[in-house]
Write an enzyme that holds these catalytic residues in place. Sequence first.
Site, mmCIF file in Angstrom:
data_model
loop_
_atom_site.group_PDB
_atom_site.id
_atom_site.type_symbol
_atom_site.label_atom_id
_atom_site.label_comp_id
_atom_site.label_asym_id
_atom_site.label_seq_id
_atom_site.Cartn_x
_atom_site.Cartn_y
_atom_site.Cartn_z
ATOM 1 N N SER A 194 0.911 -1.386 0.313
ATOM 2 C CA SER A 194 0.048 0.553 0.006
ATOM 3 C C SER A 194 0.695 1.362 -0.020
ATOM 4 C CB SER A 194 -1.006 -0.343 1.034
ATOM 5 O OG SER A 194 -1.798 0.922 1.063
ATOM 6 N N GLU A 325 -9.611 -6.211 -3.396
ATOM 7 C CA GLU A 325 -8.181 -5.125 -2.313
ATOM 8 C C GLU A 325 -9.845 -4.060 -1.718
ATOM 9 O OE1 GLU A 325 -5.103 -4.235 -1.969
ATOM 10 O OE2 GLU A 325 -4.295 -4.877 -3.739
ATOM 11 N N HIS A 422 -7.874 -5.981 0.860
ATOM 12 C CA HIS A 422 -6.008 -5.206 0.920
ATOM 13 C C HIS A 422 -5.515 -5.283 2.195
ATOM 14 C CE1 HIS A 422 -4.052 -2.082 0.111
ATOM 15 N NE2 HIS A 422 -3.640 -0.953 1.514
#
Length: 506
Positions: A194, A325, A422
Amino acid sequence: MLAQRSHVLDITVSTVHGRVRGLERDGVATFLGIPYAAPPYGLRRMRPPLPPESWSGERDCRRHGNSMFQPGYLPALAGLLVAAEGPGEDCLNLNIWTPAPGRAGRLPVLVWIHGGAFRNGSGSLPTYDGRRLAADGVVCVSINYRLGAEGFLLLPDGTANLGLLDQIAALRWVHENIAGFGGDPDNVTVFGQSAGAISIAALMAMPQGKGLFRRAILQSGAGHHAHSAHLGRKITERLAALAGVEHTTEALATTPPERLIAANAALAQEISRAADPGEWGESAGGGTTVLPVVDGTTLPARPIDAIAAGAGHEIDVLTGTNAEEFRLFLVPLGIADHITDDLVRGFLSAFGLDAVNALAVYRAARPDASPGDLFSTAMTDMAYRIPAIRLAEARAAHGAPTFVYEFAWPSPARDGRLGACHMAEIGFVFGNPSDPLRGPDAPDDLSDRMRAVWTSFARHGRPDTDRPPAWPSYLPHRSVLRFTGTDSAVVRDPSGRERRLWEGAR
């Protein structure tokens, strides 16, 4: 030097600033909270990092150091995301796990850059414990860096990207010291997720980052997320106003951290309510506020544009995303159930797509999906999958191969409603079953497979293991290795119709 203590050994290693004491257990030595730069407060606040002061004797590095000041997570995410503990001024530190401390080893080095939307996170979180990776024959390092207003404002005096400069300082420390911990300073792989992966793309584009790492693994982040200098100045000015201080570097540098954190949260709310989301660039929606800034000096160009021009072509790259995600940001907050087809079409149109056609394409592959599910898929493409593909395409133009993966194992958290969301892959990469999104009953074979790929890539730049399938680079056939349960398979151009929707739009 070793001193027996029960089944645990005290162990010391020399660094350029003094000796550090850690612990060795079950063949892996751990050193925690080693300072790689001076505390970035007082006269050093909102200034580029400086080396730490040297010390005499041995520094006790058997406990984690301070984390960066940060806001933490929303209550709805409790139990899914672990908040950092122990904030303090002496926060520029790193942790090392090694199977060969104090020996003249030449092991590959993996340096972890954590995520957290550039406002949360720490290299000391339990999921990022590097002992299992070190047991696989690498030296694992995790780092802290400045976050939020402290690390990513374009300040009125022109200072910018202090968090990225911290990362570079940590990599320099690794280059100078890691041989004493058994690592090869000429074989460093940065890996991050990320915001950490976005940071790595920026490091590839930064002149100061050149030569500090040989390989890169970008998990759920690529090169599109950056602010122009104009937007960077606008964000700094607005944040200063919300904090109730003058728009000067001096005023911001003397504002209490908690006040800047509150102002940053207020700015996120403003951005989320903006009538024109495009006004805030890659921060549209308020999921992020501060990002790396293209200031023309530390970061000369938007990372994806610099990479398309050839920056970092000499670096081996592995990148990928998770299949679902965006469910992490929709399901816990209860947003997914309130999304309509009209809302999905509005977002698709705002992204520059033919909204009617795009929604039809997404629905054709998922006829039973709810509007919230379709929105999650489109947002996953826009924010994560398409940027990763663009990174691979940009590098291929310079003859630089890139390996691309998709993580498709659904997390059991929240009754399985999160899917392959995610962050769901991180516990598998580190081999830590205590990760909240992995859970104790997850398949160990999947973690074994992913660790083998990551460590193989760190050793020689190819994700080869002694197990099939063979994994070719992304182009020419758009080959993607999909990690699922106990099996993994190479697929060609997965979700190709959806990918083609975005041609020219991202």
